[in-house]
Design an enzyme around this catalytic site. Structure first.
Site, PDB file in Angstrom:
ATOM      1  N   SER A   1       4.087  -4.260   0.762  1.00  0.00           N
ATOM      2  CA  SER A   1       5.409  -4.382   1.367  1.00  0.00           C
ATOM      3  C   SER A   1       5.451  -5.673   2.165  1.00  0.00           C
ATOM      4  CB  SER A   1       5.648  -3.175   2.274  1.00  0.00           C
ATOM      5  OG  SER A   1       6.605  -3.499   3.266  1.00  0.00           O
TER       6      SER A   1
ATOM      7  N   GLU B   1       7.388   3.542 -10.679  1.00  0.00           N
ATOM      8  CA  GLU B   1       8.830   3.475 -10.383  1.00  0.00           C
ATOM      9  C   GLU B   1       9.557   2.630 -11.425  1.00  0.00           C
ATOM     10  OE1 GLU B   1       9.152   3.679  -5.654  1.00  0.00           O
ATOM     11  OE2 GLU B   1       7.652   2.319  -6.398  1.00  0.00           O
TER      12      GLU B   1
END
Ligand code: ARG
Length: 454
Positions: A274, A287
């Site tokens: 992140s 994802e």
């Protein structure tokens, strides 16, 4: 194409709208292969001399070389790959090049190229699925000792071998692999020689074209030959189903990766960080697989919708058949490759999986089964086992640590051997039917897959 009939050129915006070269250059290899076969067919009919055939074949090889080296200049004016290749061929070899399109239409040409492409793409997908299946089987083999809760409604249900859970995906993937092999068979029929729509006027040897191009059959109706895109839908359906399976697998892995579950760790090579939160290790591959499923299903729906109102035979709408297939092909191979690495490097956290079996009353059905084995009707046993769960909940203990006296106060059929029967090992061992999670059954499945995937 426009010489003779037209007085003026196409408007610029019409030219851009009409052209497919930006994407159909992708099957230049198939186009050139099919053109060589066509030239051999024409020479068999006496339309080309040996010398002209030789010029065409070496000219087409040169065109392929130019495309591969990046020196070929694609022209939007020439609309598509078929006209681009033919025009460059004529530039290179002169008159013989201008004979190549004798008795042929871009309609049977594009149907042929596209079938060759889809056949190859479907076979590639089947191989890539095989590689993923191998990785899943190996991973299942390496964790035969691991037990997790099986879930229904995402609520803990019963103990299950982790390998059994992984092998469920191998079953799905095998169906996918077969669907792709089937889709390859659907594409494996040669439409060349269908002409623009009603067939070839010079008696071209279609069997020879079919053999030459490695197709296993011939299409038997020229109108269908130029307008059928079922094979592309079959490929897109196989792809959609595969993506739906990978999406479900992704969902499991994403859950397993959470701090709440903590069943698995994914390798750094397939996770991302992140920009803000330093602690993050995100399952982006999963994802993306889940997200791209929508896109692949969209391509299937897009093509079906494109086909639904088409009268026979060829209509320009059919030019819309390619981009979705190309994108699907790329998406599949990209996702399957990363998924294989992800599964190969996935680590199971045995402490967390073992911990997950505590609480949740996974043994409740085992308690009822214990009573039914003693002859009690299941409905009654189900109710008594429910009372045991309620009692354990009141006392704040698990079913295996509820005292025998407590059980006996609910029903006197309970005896000391209850605890063996409701242990994790006991619970797994008694699912000893084909397809069950008993360790011996799962070992047999693993053996079967190991053999099958050799
Ligand atoms: N670019 C066209 C396609 O992709 C090739 C066939 C064109 N045929 C025609 N009659 N305009 O479908």
């Amino acid at each position: 194409m426009r010489s003779g009939r037209f007085e003026k050129g196409m408007a610029d915006n019409m030219r851009s709208l009409n052209a497919s070269i930006s994407f159909d250059k992708r099957f230049y290899r198939e186009d050139i292969e099919a053109s060589k076969a066509w030239a051999r067919g024409l020479s068999g009919l006496g339309f080309l001399s040996e010398d002209e055939l030789g010029q065409i074949c070496s000219g087409l090889d040169q065109v392929a070389g130019e495309i591969e080296s990046g020196s070929f200049t694609f022209s939007e004016e020439l609309e598509d790959i078929h006209m681009n290749v033919e025009a460059r061929l004529s530039e290179l070899i002169g008159e013989a090049g201008a004979k190549l399109h004798t008795g042929r239409s871009r309609n049977d040409q594009v149907a042929t190229d596209f079938r060759l492409y889809v056949k190859r793409a479907a076979e590639e997908a089947a191989d890539a699925i095989g590689a993923l299946m191998k990785a899943v089987v190996e991973s299942a083999e390496a964790c035969q000792d691991v037990v997790i809760p099986a879930y229904t409604h995402l609520q803990r249900a019963q103990p299950v071998l982790f390998s059994h859970h992984l092998l469920a995906y191998v079953e799905m993937l095998e169906r996918d692999r077969r669907r792709f092999l089937w889709a390859a068979e659907q594409a494996d029929s040669c439409p060349l020689g269908s002409g623009a729509c009603v067939g070839n006027q010079f008696g071209i040897d279609r069997e020879k074209l079919q053999e030459d191009l490695g197709f296993s059959s011939l299409t038997s109706n020229s109108l269908d030959g130029v307008s059928d895109r079922d094979f592309a839908c079959d490929f897109l359906y196989a792809a959609s189903m595969l993506m739906v399976h990978l999406s479900r697998f992704s969902e499991d892995i994403i859950l397993w990766m959470t701090s709440e579950f903590g069943f698995v760790r994914l390798d750094d090579s397939v996770t991302s960080g992140s920009s803000m939160l330093p602690q993050k290790k995100n399952p982006d591959a999963c994802e993306l697989a889940r997200g791209k499923t929508g896109r692949v299903v969209g391509h299937l729906i897009g093509l079906l919708t494109c086909l639904k109102g088409l009268p026979l035979s060829y209509n320009k709408d059919l030019q819309e058949d390619k981009e979705g297939v190309f994108d699907t092909h790329d998406t599949l191979l990209g996702i399957l490759g990363v998924f294989t690495t992800m599964v190969e490097t996935m680590q199971v956290d045995r402490e967390r999986t073992a911990g997950s079996l505590e609480g949740g009353y996974l043994e409740a059905l085992g308690v009822a089964d214990y009573l039914t084995r003693k002859g009690m009707p299941f409905r009654e046993a189900h109710g008594l086992a429910g009372s045991c769960v309620r009692r354990a909940e009141e006392l704040g203990v698990s079913l295996p640590s509820l005292d025998l006296e407590e059980y006996r106060s609910i029903h006197e059929a309970f005896e000391e051997d209850l605890f063996e029967a409701i242990s994790v090992e006991g619970s797994l061992a008694d699912k000893d039917v084909p397809g069950g999670t008993a360790p011996s059954q799962v070992a047999a499945q693993l053996e079967r897959w190991r053999e099958a995937l050799k």
